[in-house]
Scaffold this motif. Structure first.
Motif, mmCIF file in Angstrom:
data_model
loop_
_atom_site.group_PDB
_atom_site.id
_atom_site.type_symbol
_atom_site.label_atom_id
_atom_site.label_comp_id
_atom_site.label_asym_id
_atom_site.label_seq_id
_atom_site.Cartn_x
_atom_site.Cartn_y
_atom_site.Cartn_z
ATOM 1 N N ASP A 38 -3.143 0.006 -19.724
ATOM 2 C CA ASP A 38 -4.104 -0.015 -18.585
ATOM 3 C C ASP A 38 -3.852 -1.002 -17.550
ATOM 4 O OD1 ASP A 38 -5.633 1.596 -20.368
ATOM 5 O OD2 ASP A 38 -6.449 -0.003 -21.394
ATOM 6 N N GLU A 39 -3.044 -2.167 -17.996
ATOM 7 C CA GLU A 39 -2.690 -3.100 -17.048
ATOM 8 C C GLU A 39 -1.900 -2.469 -16.040
ATOM 9 O OE1 GLU A 39 0.063 -6.941 -17.302
ATOM 10 O OE2 GLU A 39 -1.544 -6.966 -18.855
ATOM 11 N N ASN A 40 -1.002 -1.727 -16.518
ATOM 12 C CA ASN A 40 0.097 -1.105 -15.397
ATOM 13 C C ASN A 40 -0.424 0.259 -14.832
ATOM 14 O OD1 ASN A 40 2.044 -2.903 -15.846
ATOM 15 N ND2 ASN A 40 2.779 -1.935 -17.572
ATOM 16 N N PHE A 41 -1.686 0.556 -15.029
ATOM 17 C CA PHE A 41 -2.025 1.851 -14.673
ATOM 18 C C PHE A 41 -2.040 2.067 -12.841
ATOM 19 C CE2 PHE A 41 -5.555 4.939 -13.622
ATOM 20 C CZ PHE A 41 -4.948 6.088 -14.013
ATOM 21 N N PRO A 42 -2.780 1.122 -12.222
ATOM 22 C CA PRO A 42 -2.943 0.771 -10.869
ATOM 23 C C PRO A 42 -1.375 0.857 -10.382
ATOM 24 C CG PRO A 42 -4.449 -0.766 -11.887
ATOM 25 C CD PRO A 42 -3.382 -0.458 -13.022
ATOM 26 N N LEU A 43 -0.484 0.058 -11.009
ATOM 27 C CA LEU A 43 0.952 0.067 -10.463
ATOM 28 C C LEU A 43 1.645 1.480 -10.457
ATOM 29 C CD1 LEU A 43 3.076 -1.932 -9.545
ATOM 30 C CD2 LEU A 43 3.995 -1.949 -11.949
ATOM 31 N N THR A 44 1.365 2.281 -11.584
ATOM 32 C CA THR A 44 1.758 3.731 -11.791
ATOM 33 C C THR A 44 1.314 4.580 -10.856
ATOM 34 O OG1 THR A 44 1.758 3.239 -14.123
ATOM 35 C CG2 THR A 44 2.312 5.346 -13.481
ATOM 36 N N ARG A 45 -0.031 4.513 -10.566
ATOM 37 C CA ARG A 45 -1.046 5.167 -9.609
ATOM 38 C C ARG A 45 -0.173 4.866 -8.196
ATOM 39 N NH1 ARG A 45 -6.188 3.881 -9.114
ATOM 40 N NH2 ARG A 45 -6.399 5.474 -7.451
ATOM 41 N N PHE A 46 -0.018 3.559 -7.910
ATOM 42 C CA PHE A 46 0.517 3.378 -6.625
ATOM 43 C C PHE A 46 1.786 3.770 -6.163
ATOM 44 C CE2 PHE A 46 2.786 0.516 -3.709
ATOM 45 C CZ PHE A 46 2.050 -0.001 -2.697
ATOM 46 N N GLU A 47 2.743 3.794 -7.385
ATOM 47 C CA GLU A 47 4.252 4.098 -7.141
ATOM 48 C C GLU A 47 3.981 5.645 -7.045
ATOM 49 O OE1 GLU A 47 6.743 2.483 -10.085
ATOM 50 O OE2 GLU A 47 6.408 0.364 -8.889
ATOM 51 N N SER A 48 3.337 6.496 -7.776
ATOM 52 C CA SER A 48 3.239 8.087 -7.632
ATOM 53 C C SER A 48 2.718 8.146 -6.520
ATOM 54 C CB SER A 48 2.599 8.388 -8.638
ATOM 55 O OG SER A 48 1.120 8.420 -8.458
ATOM 56 N N MET A 49 1.576 7.483 -5.706
ATOM 57 C CA MET A 49 1.199 7.751 -4.231
ATOM 58 C C MET A 49 2.294 7.372 -3.404
ATOM 59 S SD MET A 49 -1.737 5.639 -2.397
ATOM 60 C CE MET A 49 -0.921 4.083 -1.820
ATOM 61 N N LEU A 50 3.187 6.490 -3.520
ATOM 62 C CA LEU A 50 4.328 6.386 -2.505
ATOM 63 C C LEU A 50 5.230 7.603 -2.374
ATOM 64 C CD1 LEU A 50 5.481 2.570 -2.944
ATOM 65 C CD2 LEU A 50 3.861 3.559 -1.341
ATOM 66 N N LYS A 51 5.420 8.026 -3.866
ATOM 67 C CA LYS A 51 6.379 9.195 -3.878
ATOM 68 C C LYS A 51 5.758 10.666 -3.227
ATOM 69 C CE LYS A 51 8.533 7.602 -8.125
ATOM 70 N NZ LYS A 51 8.255 7.688 -9.455
ATOM 71 N N THR A 52 4.524 10.702 -3.428
ATOM 72 C CA THR A 52 3.835 11.990 -2.837
ATOM 73 C C THR A 52 3.122 11.904 -1.507
ATOM 74 O OG1 THR A 52 1.818 11.160 -3.884
ATOM 75 C CG2 THR A 52 3.203 12.598 -5.503
ATOM 76 N N ASN A 53 3.199 10.615 -0.860
ATOM 77 C CA ASN A 53 2.410 10.351 0.046
ATOM 78 C C ASN A 53 1.205 10.637 0.325
ATOM 79 O OD1 ASN A 53 4.537 9.280 1.618
ATOM 80 N ND2 ASN A 53 5.465 11.192 2.261
ATOM 81 N N ASP A 54 0.365 10.995 -0.734
ATOM 82 C CA ASP A 54 -0.914 11.055 -0.981
ATOM 83 C C ASP A 54 -1.806 9.505 -0.675
ATOM 84 O OD1 ASP A 54 -0.789 13.466 -1.675
ATOM 85 O OD2 ASP A 54 -0.962 13.399 -3.962
ATOM 86 N N ILE A 55 -2.871 9.690 -0.171
ATOM 87 C CA ILE A 55 -3.470 8.243 -0.089
ATOM 88 C C ILE A 55 -4.579 8.164 -1.106
ATOM 89 C CG2 ILE A 55 -4.896 6.767 1.543
ATOM 90 C CD1 ILE A 55 -2.198 7.213 2.473
ATOM 91 N N LEU A 56 -4.328 7.238 -2.077
ATOM 92 C CA LEU A 56 -5.276 6.991 -2.979
ATOM 93 C C LEU A 56 -6.108 5.633 -2.587
ATOM 94 C CD1 LEU A 56 -3.068 7.973 -6.104
ATOM 95 C CD2 LEU A 56 -4.753 9.334 -4.990
ATOM 96 N N PHE A 57 -7.452 5.297 -3.177
ATOM 97 C CA PHE A 57 -8.130 4.341 -3.115
ATOM 98 C C PHE A 57 -7.732 3.276 -4.230
ATOM 99 C CE2 PHE A 57 -11.503 1.315 -3.165
ATOM 100 C CZ PHE A 57 -11.755 0.985 -1.831
ATOM 101 N N PHE A 58 -7.631 2.054 -3.841
ATOM 102 C CA PHE A 58 -7.509 0.820 -4.761
ATOM 103 C C PHE A 58 -8.411 -0.240 -4.208
ATOM 104 C CE2 PHE A 58 -3.485 2.970 -4.792
ATOM 105 C CZ PHE A 58 -3.037 2.911 -6.219
ATOM 106 N N ASP A 59 -9.096 -0.831 -5.350
ATOM 107 C CA ASP A 59 -9.859 -2.098 -4.978
ATOM 108 C C ASP A 59 -8.763 -3.193 -4.572
ATOM 109 O OD1 ASP A 59 -9.481 -3.507 -7.245
ATOM 110 O OD2 ASP A 59 -11.165 -2.544 -8.164
#
Length: 469
Positions: free
Chosen positions: A7-28
């Motif tokens: 769970d702790e690494n989940f935002p990090l995983t999401r962020f890194e996948s966003m960088l790869k796909t260029n999708d814009i995801l929201f993070f608080d």
């Protein structure tokens, strides 16, 4: 609710996948802070900058994200930009202590340590949390260390430890300051007071033992290390230090037992293996001694004390061939180690390998070992090799470091007479006998062919008469 490391690494995983796909995801904003912190901790500056940029696009008013921007500017030595950004943040939040901490960091990096201290003191006035205070006190302590103001540093590291008794780096720093000031007794008093209220702090017991060891109170040191081990029976450092104390108390078997425990608790350390070798050597158990000296150099080929121990072990037993084998390996591994070259020279000299011995002394001198015996030994070997001019040149260099030295003057006298420069020979022989007549045996020892020369005999006997008269 179950919480896992994933769970702790989940935002990090999401962020890194966003960088790869260029999708814009929201993070608080707190997720961005954790992501940036993770990258900074791991030295990934480029990814930190990406995360700060994206974070500020989503949270343009976040002061904390701006403070990360300051950290990056400091890392890149862009101090004036960092200062400007901090000033603008201060206008927005004049009571944010983190802004003052970063200001102090910028000042410290520019060697403005007193200004950094003044700024940190403002941050302490604003702080509401004792835990934050502990960190701030530690930072002030470090600034005083930069200024070499050890007494002031001690005051603030102590305040840090009062606010957080588990801050062992502050404890280490207090002891470091006392050590630097040669105040072992003050360190002992402080540690004893600290231990009265923290009796199971293995780090404090360990430090107390080291202080007693420094003032040669070995029984007290031994007791302190015992308490460190009672507080934490897996504390490798305490067993090592206890072993050193037991060696001083001539309890070599017990010392070996303590070193053995460290080998069982952790990967073997070259230090423990080396000490075991020395203990077995003291106990006359040569086979085990050499076994552990060999293990030492296998474990850490760069530890010079391992090679020195093994060479000296064989030299002591007059096994110069074995000593030569190991010293040759040592100089191959580290050709800039003066001690190796001195050993190399000594061993070759004992084996009558004079050219190699001369090479060893020459190399030691080139590496800055200007001890008198190095110069004299080299000159005696050059003399034995018939290299009289080289021996003279070597001794003239020696006089620059050791002027008016009888041992040098007798040798120069003998060499000048040998190469038929009688005036120089006479000058140096007279000089030598004036400095110290007792060293006149050098002539008969190194230059026996000169002892019957009338001029040489006359100068020495005149000087003896004068000194006896």
């Amino acid at each position: 609710m179950q919480y896992s490391h994933e769970d702790e690494n989940f935002p990090l995983t999401r962020f890194e996948s966003m960088l790869k796909t260029n999708d814009i995801l929201f993070f608080d904003s707190s997720e961005f802070e954790n992501i940036i912190h993770h990258y900074l901790e791991n030295g990934k500056i480029a990814l930190s900058k990406r995360a700060i940029k994206l974070g500020l696009e989503q949270h343009p008013t976040s002061i904390n994200l701006r403070l990360f921007q300051v950290e990056i500017l400091v890392i890149e030595n862009k101090f004036s930009e960092a200062d400007d950004l901090l000033d603008s943040l201060h206008n927005l939040e004049p009571t944010n202590e983190e802004i003052f901490i970063q200001k102090a960091n910028v000042l410290s990096k520019q060697d403005e340590h007193q200004k950094a201290i003044d700024t940190l003191l403002i941050a302490i006035d604003m702080s509401n949390s004792p835990e934050d205070d502990a960190d701030l006190y530690a930072l002030i302590g470090m600034e005083y260390l930069f200024l070499d103001k050890f007494d002031n540093a001690i005051i603030y590291f102590k305040k840090c430890l009062e606010s957080d008794t588990t801050d062992y780096s502050a404890l280490h720093n207090i002891v470091y300051c006392y050590d630097f000031l040669d105040k072992n007794n003050e360190a002992i008093d402080y540690l004893n007071t600290f231990l009265n209220s923290n009796p199971y702090c293995e780090v404090a017991w360990h430090q107390l033992g080291r202080q007693y060891f420094a003032i040669k109170e070995y029984a007290k040191a031994n007791a302190a290390f015992d308490f460190a081990i009672i507080s934490d029976d897996t504390f490798v450092g305490a067993y090592i230090e206890k072993g050193k104390v037991l060696e001083k108390l001539k309890k070599h078997e017990e010392a070996i037992e303590n070193y053995k425990i460290t080998l069982a608790l952790d990967d073997p350390t070259s230090f423990a293996l080396l000490r075991m070798g020395h203990c077995y050597s003291k106990l006359g158990q040569d086979d085990l001694a050499i076994q552990f000296f060999k293990k030492t150099i296998d474990e850490d080929p760069l530890l010079d004390r391992g090679w020195i121990a093994i060479c000296k072990f064989y030299m002591k037993r007059l096994n110069y061939q074995k000593a030569l084998y190991y010293v040759n390996k040592a100089v191959t591994i580290d050709g800039d180690n003066v001690v190796y070259w001195k050993l190399y020279a000594t061993i070759n000299k004992r084996l009558k390998f004079l050219e190699e011995a001369e090479r060893g002394y020459k190399r030691a001198l080139e590496l800055g070992n200007y001890e008198l015996d190095t110069w004299l030994d080299r000159s005696d070997i050059l003399t034995a090799l018939g290299e009289y001019e080289a021996a003279i040149f070597n001794l003239l260099q020696t006089t620059e470091f050791y002027p008016e030295n009888a041992e040098i003057e007798y040798r120069l006298a003998g060499l000048y007479f040998t190469v038929h420069q009688s005036e120089e020979g006479r000058f140096h022989l007279k000089n030598a006998t004036c400095i110290n007549i007792d060293y006149s045996f050098i002539i008969s020892e190194l230059f026996p062919q000169l002892t019957d020369r009338p001029l040489v005999r006359a100068i020495i006997s005149d000087a003896k008469k004068t000194s006896n008269g």
